[in-house]
Design a protein around this motif. Structure first.
Motif, PDB file in Angstrom:
ATOM      1  N   ALA A  34     -17.302   9.435  -9.645  1.00 38.31           N
ATOM      2  CA  ALA A  34     -18.629   9.657  -9.066  1.00 38.31           C
ATOM      3  C   ALA A  34     -19.177  11.028  -9.450  1.00 38.31           C
ATOM      4  N   ILE A  35     -18.282  12.005  -9.587  1.00 32.63           N
ATOM      5  CA  ILE A  35     -18.706  13.350  -9.975  1.00 32.63           C
ATOM      6  C   ILE A  35     -18.947  13.438 -11.478  1.00 32.63           C
ATOM      7  N   ILE A  58      -0.148  -0.509  -4.761  1.00 33.00           N
ATOM      8  CA  ILE A  58      -1.504   0.019  -4.710  1.00 33.00           C
ATOM      9  C   ILE A  58      -1.480   1.388  -4.040  1.00 33.00           C
ATOM     10  N   SER A  59      -1.805   2.425  -4.793  1.00 32.54           N
ATOM     11  CA  SER A  59      -1.868   3.771  -4.240  1.00 32.54           C
ATOM     12  C   SER A  59      -3.278   4.032  -3.743  1.00 32.54           C
ATOM     13  N   THR A  60      -3.470   4.060  -2.439  1.00 38.09           N
ATOM     14  CA  THR A  60      -4.808   4.277  -1.885  1.00 38.09           C
ATOM     15  C   THR A  60      -5.316   5.681  -2.196  1.00 38.09           C
ATOM     16  N   LEU A  88      -6.485   5.684  -5.860  1.00 38.98           N
ATOM     17  CA  LEU A  88      -7.751   4.961  -5.988  1.00 38.98           C
ATOM     18  C   LEU A  88      -8.916   5.796  -5.485  1.00 38.98           C
ATOM     19  N   ALA A  89      -8.729   6.449  -4.339  1.00 40.67           N
ATOM     20  CA  ALA A  89      -9.794   7.277  -3.774  1.00 40.67           C
ATOM     21  C   ALA A  89     -10.107   8.465  -4.675  1.00 40.67           C
ATOM     22  N   VAL A  90      -9.062   9.119  -5.178  1.00 40.06           N
ATOM     23  CA  VAL A  90      -9.259  10.270  -6.055  1.00 40.06           C
ATOM     24  C   VAL A  90      -9.979   9.859  -7.335  1.00 40.06           C
ATOM     25  N   ALA A  91      -9.553   8.752  -7.945  1.00 34.17           N
ATOM     26  CA  ALA A  91     -10.183   8.284  -9.182  1.00 34.17           C
ATOM     27  C   ALA A  91     -11.641   7.920  -8.950  1.00 34.17           C
ATOM     28  N   ARG A 122       0.861  -1.183   0.000  1.00 31.74           N
ATOM     29  CA  ARG A 122       0.000   0.000   0.000  1.00 31.74           C
ATOM     30  C   ARG A 122       0.900   1.237   0.000  1.00 31.74           C
ATOM     31  N   MET A 123       0.796   2.054  -1.047  1.00 29.21           N
ATOM     32  CA  MET A 123       1.630   3.246  -1.175  1.00 29.21           C
ATOM     33  C   MET A 123       0.834   4.478  -0.763  1.00 29.21           C
ATOM     34  N   ARG A 124       1.390   5.246   0.152  1.00 28.68           N
ATOM     35  CA  ARG A 124       0.768   6.506   0.564  1.00 28.68           C
ATOM     36  C   ARG A 124       1.323   7.687  -0.235  1.00 28.68           C
ATOM     37  N   ASP A 125       2.630   7.746  -0.403  1.00 27.03           N
ATOM     38  CA  ASP A 125       3.301   8.865  -1.065  1.00 27.03           C
ATOM     39  C   ASP A 125       3.883   8.386  -2.387  1.00 27.03           C
TER      40      ASP A 125
END
Length: 238
Positions: A129-130, A116-118, A121-124, A97-100
């Protein structure tokens, strides 16, 4: 498969629970004794108290027998150390899991098999959704060259009551697109449809298409954002 997870935070515990459901043997390493106790008593996996970058703890947790290692620690430097140690023990299947993103090249140099960049993934997910509120979920493949969309089929949707063959033959159906999955209702198994499969109102479909055809696909189906149900997401107190 024996999977060793470094980090008993929300991600590590959630992953352990999911892997356990899939039939894998799972062990977690964490410095927090309460997190380890939770993992043992509430999730039912093995838990080893200590540092995931300690060779003593890794050996105690059976890293030599592990088929895969997941580094989900709270710090990228620790994750990097865990991946490097795992590789030194001959573990080729390593997930981190990559943070930076500044650690990306370091993870590649350490030969992490999956990074895996969390945050990415969250931004995408939020951006999708928008940008595409009509789509229940969306996944990118081949560096964004291919999109897999999960779409509802409400009663007033254009394709409701039509077969896959009829839809594919419609000249307005976006080219280079395929309907690859069909679920008649939320509790049903996902099916691989054929030409005679009729898409019923209230069902869900999986569609493969190209990025530039996402909007044309939504327009073709006649979907609107109001078709989507409100989805409540609950998180256990981990």
């Amino acid at each position: 498969m024996y999977v060793l997870i470094g980090g008993a935070g929300m991600m590590g515990l959630g992953l352990a629970q999911q892997l356990l459901k899939l039939g894998h043997t799972v062990a977690i390493i964490d410095v927090d004794p309460l997190a380890c106790r939770f993992a043992r008593e509430k999730i039912g996996v093995m838990a080893f108290e200590g540092s995931a970058v300690s060779t003593t703890v890794l050996l105690e947790a059976g890293i030599r027998q592990a088929n895969a290692v997941v580094a989900a620690l709270r710090d990228d430097a620790l994750n990097l150390a865990m991946i490097a140690l795992s590789r030194s023990y001959g573990i080729s299947h390593t997930v981190v899991r990559m943070r930076d993103r500044e650690f990306l090249e370091a993870y590649r140099f350490a030969q992490a098999s999956h990074i895996i960049s969390t945050v990415d993934l969250a931004v995408a997910t939020m951006a999708n959704a928008i940008e595409y509120p009509e789509i229940e979920s969306m996944m990118h493949f081949e560096q964004g060259q291919v999109e897999v969309l999960k779409l509802p089929v409400p009663g007033d949707c254009y394709v409701a009551g039509r077969s896959v063959a009829q839809i594919a033959q419609d000249p307005r159906f976006p080219s280079s697109s395929l309907i690859i999955g069909y679920q008649c209702h939320a509790c049903a198994d996902l099916q691989i449809p054929n030409g005679s499969t009729v898409l019923e109102a209230g069902s869900t479909i999986l569609v493969v298409t190209r990025p530039e055809l996402v909007h044309p696909m939504i327009d073709f189906l006649g979907l609107h954002a109001s078709h989507l149900p409100t989805i409540e997401v609950s998180h256990p107190n981990l």
